[in-house]
Design an enzyme around this catalytic site. Structure first.
Site, PDB file in Angstrom:
ATOM      1  CD  GLU A   1      -2.656 -37.714  26.132  1.00 20.50           C
ATOM      2  OE1 GLU A   1      -1.444 -38.034  26.237  1.00 20.50           O
ATOM      3  OE2 GLU A   1      -3.273 -37.137  27.033  1.00 20.50           O
TER       4      GLU A   1
ATOM      5  CD  GLU B   1      -4.999 -33.393  29.025  1.00 25.00           C
ATOM      6  OE1 GLU B   1      -5.219 -32.437  28.266  1.00 25.00           O
ATOM      7  OE2 GLU B   1      -5.602 -34.480  28.943  1.00 25.00           O
TER       8      GLU B   1
HETATM    9  C1  1HE Z   1      -6.957 -48.579  32.326  1.00 24.83           C
HETATM   10  C2  1HE Z   1      -6.167 -47.436  32.068  1.00 24.83           C
HETATM   11  C3  1HE Z   1      -6.754 -46.411  31.271  1.00 24.83           C
HETATM   12  C4  1HE Z   1      -5.014 -48.795  33.273  1.00 24.83           C
HETATM   13  N1  1HE Z   1      -8.004 -46.579  30.826  1.00 24.83           N
HETATM   14  N2  1HE Z   1      -8.198 -48.689  31.857  1.00 24.83           N
HETATM   15  N3  1HE Z   1      -3.593 -43.471  29.303  1.00 24.83           N
HETATM   16  C5  1HE Z   1      -2.714 -44.398  28.931  1.00 24.83           C
HETATM   17  O1  1HE Z   1      -2.484 -44.666  27.778  1.00 24.83           O
HETATM   18  C6  1HE Z   1      -2.046 -45.152  30.064  1.00 24.83           C
HETATM   19  C7  1HE Z   1      -2.551 -46.577  30.093  1.00 24.83           C
HETATM   20  N4  1HE Z   1      -2.144 -47.287  31.304  1.00 24.83           N
HETATM   21  C8  1HE Z   1      -0.869 -47.772  31.467  1.00 24.83           C
HETATM   22  O2  1HE Z   1       0.037 -47.537  30.703  1.00 24.83           O
HETATM   23  C9  1HE Z   1      -0.656 -48.627  32.687  1.00 24.83           C
HETATM   24  O3  1HE Z   1      -1.916 -49.170  33.092  1.00 24.83           O
HETATM   25  C10 1HE Z   1      -0.019 -47.874  33.902  1.00 24.83           C
HETATM   26  C11 1HE Z   1       1.460 -47.560  33.582  1.00 24.83           C
HETATM   27  C12 1HE Z   1      -0.766 -46.610  34.250  1.00 24.83           C
HETATM   28  C13 1HE Z   1      -0.077 -48.812  35.157  1.00 24.83           C
HETATM   29  O4  1HE Z   1       0.488 -50.071  34.850  1.00 24.83           O
HETATM   30  P1  1HE Z   1       0.144 -51.318  35.804  1.00 24.83           P
HETATM   31  O5  1HE Z   1       0.983 -52.469  35.307  1.00 24.83           O
HETATM   32  O6  1HE Z   1       0.295 -50.917  37.235  1.00 24.83           O
HETATM   33  O7  1HE Z   1      -1.413 -51.624  35.611  1.00 24.83           O
HETATM   34  P2  1HE Z   1      -2.179 -52.383  34.380  1.00 24.83           P
HETATM   35  O8  1HE Z   1      -2.086 -53.868  34.612  1.00 24.83           O
HETATM   36  O9  1HE Z   1      -1.713 -51.886  33.076  1.00 24.83           O
HETATM   37  O10 1HE Z   1      -3.681 -51.868  34.576  1.00 24.83           O
HETATM   38  C14 1HE Z   1      -4.512 -52.345  35.626  1.00 24.83           C
HETATM   39  C15 1HE Z   1      -5.932 -52.252  35.123  1.00 24.83           C
HETATM   40  O11 1HE Z   1      -6.248 -50.878  34.904  1.00 24.83           O
HETATM   41  C16 1HE Z   1      -6.136 -52.942  33.790  1.00 24.83           C
HETATM   42  O12 1HE Z   1      -7.470 -53.404  33.758  1.00 24.83           O
HETATM   43  P3  1HE Z   1      -7.844 -54.959  34.054  1.00 24.83           P
HETATM   44  O13 1HE Z   1      -9.328 -55.029  33.903  1.00 24.83           O
HETATM   45  O14 1HE Z   1      -7.058 -55.749  33.038  1.00 24.83           O
HETATM   46  O15 1HE Z   1      -7.357 -55.218  35.474  1.00 24.83           O
HETATM   47  C17 1HE Z   1      -5.985 -51.826  32.787  1.00 24.83           C
HETATM   48  O16 1HE Z   1      -6.667 -52.077  31.577  1.00 24.83           O
HETATM   49  C18 1HE Z   1      -6.661 -50.694  33.538  1.00 24.83           C
HETATM   50  N5  1HE Z   1      -6.207 -49.384  33.071  1.00 24.83           N
HETATM   51  N6  1HE Z   1      -4.977 -47.594  32.667  1.00 24.83           N
HETATM   52  C19 1HE Z   1      -8.695 -47.709  31.123  1.00 24.83           C
HETATM   53  N7  1HE Z   1      -6.096 -45.277  30.996  1.00 24.83           N
HETATM   54  C20 1HE Z   1      -8.862 -35.644  27.942  1.00 24.83           C
HETATM   55  S1  1HE Z   1      -7.951 -36.507  26.885  1.00 24.83           S
HETATM   56  C21 1HE Z   1      -6.787 -37.405  27.773  1.00 24.83           C
HETATM   57  C22 1HE Z   1      -6.212 -38.464  26.892  1.00 24.83           C
HETATM   58  C23 1HE Z   1      -5.445 -39.483  27.663  1.00 24.83           C
HETATM   59  O17 1HE Z   1      -5.353 -39.448  28.865  1.00 24.83           O
HETATM   60  S2  1HE Z   1      -4.732 -40.693  26.717  1.00 24.83           S
HETATM   61  C24 1HE Z   1      -3.726 -41.598  27.800  1.00 24.83           C
HETATM   62  C25 1HE Z   1      -4.467 -42.750  28.415  1.00 24.83           C
END
Ligand code: 1HE
Length: 266
Positions: free
Chosen positions: A139, A119
């Site tokens: 989402e 977005e």
């Molecule tokens: C996060 C987030 C997040 C990572 N919010 N903490 N977005 C999503 O559903 C995407 C979610 N994220 C992923 O699918 C993956 O993290 C990635 C593909 C982006 C990257 O993968 P990777 O293997 O490099 O990293 P990771 O090990 O998954 O994440 C590293 C850390 O970042 C980890 O935290 P930690 O404390 O365990 O180290 C994750 O929890 C954290 N992290 N992404 C919070 N999104 C206005 S409305 C909009 C609505 C949306 O955007 S919904 C989609 C949300």
């Protein structure tokens, strides 16, 4: 002296560095894949509402292996309808400050460009992706809906049918398909997106400011007007742009053989 809101933005993870006339705005939350917390969204808003006067174009980039993982899911708590409405509207204000701000914005994409990250990218005017880029709208599979303007902006890039498919099925597009479909206008080798974005922004910064203004503020509105309204708006904005002394000087330079010709591309 730096604007206090820019200092607060930097402390919240959004930095601004001037590269000549280009404002480079960087998301700096790599440990959380630049997930957009409320603080980061406010920092983006404050940054684009307070760009230095000398900025003529901007670039948005993300630190680390990913451009942006979207909404910070750790902040997604139970909100009642009114709170949800205002949260979504706060994203609209921030992303509108990018799309309808003072200068054209180029985003440098790599790695994840997902959910709210897509977005955010969609609110910019030009997207440059490198080979590592992938696009998704998780989402749909997380039981929520886009709330950062995605339902307005993303169909304009790829069409309603493709966005519906992405949200219903969790489909992920790679960098090559993303450029083919219209997410990005440029595709470059891995690691090259920021350089290319800065190069394009530098070129954009040398345009006549009124032409850039017309492209940012008039063109998207003309495209949504009925044809006869659009033609009148076009006539008004084109007459304003051509009346600027800078436009006269640029046209004169061409007629006198002093300005570059249009060259055939490779
Ligand atoms: C996060 C987030 C997040 C990572 N919010 N903490 N977005 C999503 O559903 C995407 C979610 N994220 C992923 O699918 C993956 O993290 C990635 C593909 C982006 C990257 O993968 P990777 O293997 O490099 O990293 P990771 O090990 O998954 O994440 C590293 C850390 O970042 C980890 O935290 P930690 O404390 O365990 O180290 C994750 O929890 C954290 N992290 N992404 C919070 N999104 C206005 S409305 C909009 C609505 C949306 O955007 S919904 C989609 C949300």
């Amino acid at each position: 002296m730096t604007h206090p809101l820019l200092e607060r933005a930097a402390s919240r993870g959004v930095t601004l560095d001037m590269h000549g006339a280009v404002a480079l705005v960087t998301l700096r939350r790599p440990a959380k894949r630049n997930a957009l917390s409320d603080g980061l969204i406010e920092a983006l808003r404050d940054t684009f509402q307070n760009l230095p006067a000398e900025a003529r174009a901007a670039v948005i980039a993300g630190e680390g292996d990913h451009f942006c993982a979207g909404l910070d899911l750790s902040e997604l708590k139970e909100r009642d309808a009114g709170e949800g409405l205002h949260h979504s509207r706060s994203w609209h204000v921030a992303l509108d400050a990018i799309q309808f701000g003072p200068v054209p914005v180029v985003t440098a994409l790599h790695g994840a460009v997902v959910g709210g990250g897509l977005e955010l990218a969609s609110a910019s005017h030009i997207r440059v992706a490198d080979d590592s880029t992938f696009y998704a709208l998780p989402e749909g599979t997380r039981g929520i809906f886009v709330g950062g303007g995605g339902s307005v902006r993303i169909p304009k890039l790829i069409g309603v049918a493709r966005m519906t498919d992405m949200m219903l099925t969790g489909r992920v597009y790679n960098a090559i398909d993303g450029e083919r479909l219209g997410f990005a206008q440029y595709l470059v080798p891995a690691g090259e997106a920021l350089n290319k974005a800065l190069e394009l922004a530098t070129r954009i910064a040398s345009n006549a400011p009124l032409t850039n203004y017309a492209l940012m503020h008039a063109l998207p509105r003309i495209a949504e007007q009925p044809a006869d309204h659009g033609l009148l708006t076009e006539a008004l904005i084109s007459s304003i742009a051509q009346s600027a002394p800078e436009a006269k000087a640029r046209v004169r330079a061409f007629l006198e053989g002093k300005a570059a010709k249009v060259q055939k591309s490779d």
